[in-house]
Structures are given as C-alpha cells and as structure tokens.
Design a protein around this motif. Structure first.
Motif, short mmCIF file in Angstrom:
data_model
loop_
_atom_site.label_atom_id
_atom_site.label_comp_id
_atom_site.label_asym_id
_atom_site.label_seq_id
_atom_site.Cartn_x
_atom_site.Cartn_y
_atom_site.Cartn_z
N LYS A 12 2.47 -74.87 -13.59
CA LYS A 12 3.00 -74.52 -14.82
C LYS A 12 4.13 -73.12 -14.51
O LYS A 12 3.94 -72.45 -15.27
N ASP A 13 4.72 -73.37 -13.38
CA ASP A 13 5.54 -72.02 -13.05
C ASP A 13 6.86 -72.41 -13.66
O ASP A 13 7.87 -72.91 -13.06
N VAL A 14 7.02 -71.78 -14.83
CA VAL A 14 8.10 -72.32 -15.62
C VAL A 14 8.65 -71.04 -16.42
O VAL A 14 7.71 -70.11 -16.68
N GLY A 63 12.29 -74.53 -14.36
CA GLY A 63 11.26 -74.57 -13.15
C GLY A 63 11.64 -75.36 -12.04
O GLY A 63 12.51 -76.12 -11.97
N VAL A 96 5.86 -77.48 -11.09
CA VAL A 96 5.83 -77.57 -12.67
C VAL A 96 4.44 -78.06 -13.64
O VAL A 96 3.94 -77.66 -14.31
N ASN A 119 14.92 -84.30 -15.43
CA ASN A 119 13.89 -84.04 -14.48
C ASN A 119 13.73 -85.27 -13.65
O ASN A 119 13.17 -86.32 -14.07
N ILE A 164 10.74 -67.10 -12.05
CA ILE A 164 9.46 -68.18 -11.63
C ILE A 164 9.09 -67.72 -10.20
O ILE A 164 9.81 -67.08 -9.47
N MET A 193 13.60 -74.49 -21.01
CA MET A 193 12.79 -74.18 -20.08
C MET A 193 13.38 -74.54 -18.48
O MET A 193 14.26 -75.30 -18.55
#
Ligand code: ADP
Ligand code: MG
Length: 232
Positions: A147-149, A137, A143, A211, A168, A135
């Motif tokens: 949820k722009d991943v 993003g 994120v 992250n 993305i 994944m």
C-alpha cells in the motif's frame, strides 16, 4: 465534447463499467498516452486489425460485465502472427463462455505490445467528504501488498503532483537503480495534472483505474484503463 458522447452513450445504455477501448479513447482525448485499443466484434476483425497494427499483438476481452480481464482468461499477450491471434480469440471465447456465460461481450480489444517499463498505478476514487481524490503508486506488489501509495484531492496543483510522486517509498525506483535509467518523472506529473482536469470536468466518472501504466526514460503509456460511471 466527443469524450462526453462516449460517457453519455454508455450511461444511456445503462452500462456503468466502460470497456478498456472506451476508457482509453477518453484518455487519448485528455492527452494521456495509451496503447490505443481497437474494438473487434468477431474473430475475422480481430485478425485483420492485428495485422494492421502489427505484431506482436495483444487481445483482451471487451465486456462491460468483466472488470478484471486476466482473472477470466481475457488477456492474451505477445501474439506473433495472424494464426496466433485467431487461436487466442477462440481460446478466450471458449474459456469465458464456459466460466462467465452471462457476461455481456462487446468483442475483443486489439492493441500493440507495449515495450516494458516501470509499472505505475494511477487512479481516482471519490471520498464522501473530499470528492474526487487521485492516487499514485508503483505497480504490482508495492501497491497491492505494501500500500505504498500517495493521495491528493482534486484539483491538483503542479506542486501536489510533484510531491505525490516523491512521497512514495518506492520513489528511489523511479530515480534509477542498479544501472537502470531514471524514469521521466516530469511526464508522470504531467499525466497526474491532466487526469485531475479530466475527472474534474467529468463528474459522472465515479472511479478510474489505470493499472498498469508503463513509465520510461522518455514518457509513459497507459497499458490498461478502467472507468466506472456514477449510477444514472
Ligand atoms: P486486467 O487488469 O483487466 O486483468 P490488463 O489489461 O491489466 O488486464 O492486463 C494484464 C497484464 O498484462 C498487465 O498488467 C500487463 O502486465 C500485461 N499487458 C496488458 N496489456 C499489455 C500491452 N498492450 N502490452 C504489454 N503488456 C500488456
Ligand atoms: Mg489491469
């Protein structure tokens, strides 16, 4: 393989959640740049290690039972000197001792402050049908809320990595805006490919979460890392 030692010893000890220190150690072996974290077992060691790596320093709780460190007061940033490190250590242990008394604590991780960059998230989870999936993003709100991943099945090809980064909606942010320099997109692609190889070679990794990662105009650095192992 040294990396497999870290993995097997954690698993032999029945720990599924690797600490940030262990997780970053594995990433370094995979050739992915991190703000390397050193483990201090007590306050004196935390003070000594921070003066060795230099100020400003960061302290974070190192515990295989705490997944989200800042939620429990387990992250102290920008500590300017030995006194501040000592004080931060005491405060952290106080808060966590009160709020999460049953946590198994390995110590604290000591690391340098990373210079600010564009926040990214890179991760791996396992799909019941497709197996490991990577994944990518932009960090924070993009994120969590939008949820722009982008996702790709492991193993990634160079083409997959290039497409992931570009598909993305936030890609424009990486290209530079309002006078910001563009970030080093090639370095992101390279890290995705290294990560793909890393998880492919280590099927005992169930989940991986980088992250944030800070992206710069020259390279990137992993600021926080969390690896979860499969059940023994
Ligand atoms: P967690 O996600 O477990 O709460 P993090 O390690 O991600 O803890 O720390 C929380 C936030 O603190 C990060 O999102 C980042 O903004 C900041 N941070 C953590 N470590 C560093 C570091 N070494 N340099 C700069 N900022 C950091
Ligand atoms: Mg984090």
């Amino acid at each position: 393989m040294a990396g497999n030692d870290t993995l097997s010893s954690a698993r032999d000890a029945g720990r599924q959640l690797l600490t940030e220190v262990e997780s970053k150690q594995l990433l370094v072996e995979a050739g992915i740049p991190t703000t390397s974290a050193l483990l201090a077992a007590n306050k004196d060691e935390a003070v000594r290690l921070s003066s060795e790596i230099g100020f400003p320093a960061v302290l974070k709780i190192a515990s295989s039972s705490i997944a989200h460190k800042s939620d429990v007061g387990g992250v102290k940033l920008g500590l300017a000197n030995e006194d501040e490190v000592g004080q931060a250590f005491d405060e952290m242990m106080d808060t966590i001792g009160n709020d999460v008394p049953d946590a198994e604590i390995q110590g604290v991780s000591v690391q340098s402050m990373a210079r600010p960059g564009i926040e990214l998230v890179l991760g791996m989870s396992k799909d019941p049908q497709f197996g490991p999936v990577l994944m990518f993003g932009l960090g924070g709100v993009l994120v969590e809320v939008l949820k722009d991943v982008a996702f790709r099945i492991v193993p990634l090809t160079p083409r997959d990595a290039a497409q992931m980064v570009r598909e993305i909606k936030g890609f424009a942010v990486l290209e530079g805006y309002r006078g910001q320099e563009p970030v080093d997109v090639a370095a992101i692609e390279e890290s995705l490919l290294k990560l793909s190889r890393f998880v492919e070679e280590r099927p005992m990794i169930k989940e991986l979460d980088l992250n944030p990662v800070f992206a710069y105009s020259d390279g990137l650095t992993v600021v926080d890392a969390r690896i979860v192992l499969e059940d023994a």
